[in-house]
Scaffold this active site. Structure first.
Site, PDB file in Angstrom:
ATOM      1  N   GLU A  83       0.844  -1.206   0.000  1.00 31.26           N
ATOM      2  CA  GLU A  83       0.000   0.000   0.000  1.00 31.26           C
ATOM      3  C   GLU A  83       0.870   1.243   0.000  1.00 31.26           C
ATOM      4  O   GLU A  83       0.585   2.240  -0.667  1.00 31.26           O
ATOM      5  CB  GLU A  83      -0.927   0.001   1.228  1.00 31.26           C
ATOM      6  N   GLU A  84       1.946   1.176   0.768  1.00 32.53           N
ATOM      7  CA  GLU A  84       2.793   2.368   0.926  1.00 32.53           C
ATOM      8  C   GLU A  84       3.535   2.730  -0.361  1.00 32.53           C
ATOM      9  O   GLU A  84       4.093   3.818  -0.464  1.00 32.53           O
ATOM     10  CB  GLU A  84       3.777   2.167   2.091  1.00 32.53           C
TER      11      GLU A  84
HETATM   12 ZN   LIG Z   1      -1.556   3.362   5.990  1.00 31.01          ZN
END
Ligand SMILES: [Zn+2]
Length: 317
Positions: A171-172
């Site tokens: 996600e990052e």
């Molecule tokens: Zn997050």
């Protein structure tokens, strides 16, 4: 290390196995159990959620201080969550993808039963940034979703709809895992997802109570929970499009979620209604090495974890 099964987990696994057996389509098999009507969500144990956080912290500490995409700490985090779910009777699978030259993984866990044409999903990103252990971002969401899934198993809940839980990788790096998952579904499977609930940072040390304002029915479900405990909420704006609900929303899936704040500063009006410190960030350790187990507000984590379960139960009946 070998997983130790608690008595309760064994019971839950037995219930899940029984559900699988009775839900089978072989000739002569008993019909699937009737869905539970108006079943109430259990109170989610903050102690259990914090025990998951302690494990994620230990994993980061043992693996260079982070649980980032492509690193040993991410793999160990995924192994921890998957083992808990497998022991509780979930059907898990790991979905592999590549991002920035490293292999990433999503973990998908299905609770057997329910209407396969109406899937309710709850998810959180399991990766941290490389600069810290990622306990509020996003051990908090990952642990609350895990404990909610385990509560489904423990209670032997038979929802009318099908329940699926997800822990996203990378996600990052820009919502890579969740986008990969959504793209991997055909349009027919995407259309079966009646709602996706996202939890990314729900234990911020100087917390706010923010509800995504995407799908009105999902938003109202969360608002009803917080109204019931006398906590006012605001519409979530800081994280718009910055987390894993975005790929779902962009492909037409109704989405919702919770957020307790990142690097934006709490206003005096917000401090007046929620407590905490005005003029300071909701999470002063956002994406930093100090995002440890000390970087969690227990009250926020407790309320939000209960809200996760409330919404999962409400929306799957
Ligand atoms: Zn997050």
């Amino acid at each position: 290390m070998k997983l130790l099964l608690s008595g309760r987990a064994l019971t839950a696994a037995a219930v899940a196995l029984a559900a699988l057996v009775t839900g089978g389509s072989a000739a002569g098999a008993a019909p699937a159990p009737a869905p539970d009507q108006a079943a109430a969500a259990p109170d989610i144990s903050i102690a259990n959620v914090k025990a998951h956080l302690a494990q994620l912290q230990s994993i980061a500490t043992a693996n260079g201080g982070n649980r980032a995409h492509g690193r040993a700490g991410y793999q160990a985090s995924l192994n921890y969550v998957q083992a808990k779910l497998d022991a509780a009777g979930f059907t898990t699978r790991v979905q592999q993808f590549t991002a920035s030259g490293r292999t990433g993984y999503n973990l998908i866990a299905d609770w057997p039963g329910g209407d396969a044409n109406q899937v309710v999903m709850a998810g959180s990103h399991l990766d941290s940034v490389t600069s810290g252990p990622g306990i509020n971002d996003n051990g908090s969401g990952s642990s609350a979703v895990l404990e909610t899934a385990l509560a489904v198993a423990r209670s032997g809940y038979h929802p009318a709809k099908h329940l699926r839980f997800a822990w996203w990788g990378a996600e990052e790096l820009g919502l890579v895992g969740s986008r990969y998952y959504v793209n991997s579904l055909g349009s027919a499977d995407r259309a079966k997802i009646s709602g996706y609930l996202n939890f990314d940072m729900i234990g911020s040390p100087n917390p706010g109570y923010f509800v995504y304002d995407d799908d009105p029915a999902i938003e109202q479900t969360f608002k009803n929970y917080f109204a019931g405990i006398g906590v006012s909420t605001e519409i979530e704006t800081e994280g718009d499009g910055r987390s894993d609900h975005a790929p779902f929303k962009n492909s037409g899936v109704p989405v919702g979620g919770l957020f307790s704040g990142a690097d934006y500063r709490k206003t005096s009006a917000q401090a007046a209604k929620w407590g905490g410190t005005a003029g300071q960030p909701f999470d002063r350790c956002y994406h930093s090495s100090c995002d440890t187990t000390a970087n969690i507000n227990d009250t926020a984590l407790d309320r939000n974890s209960d809200a996760v379960a409330y919404a999962v139960w409400q929306l799957s009946q």
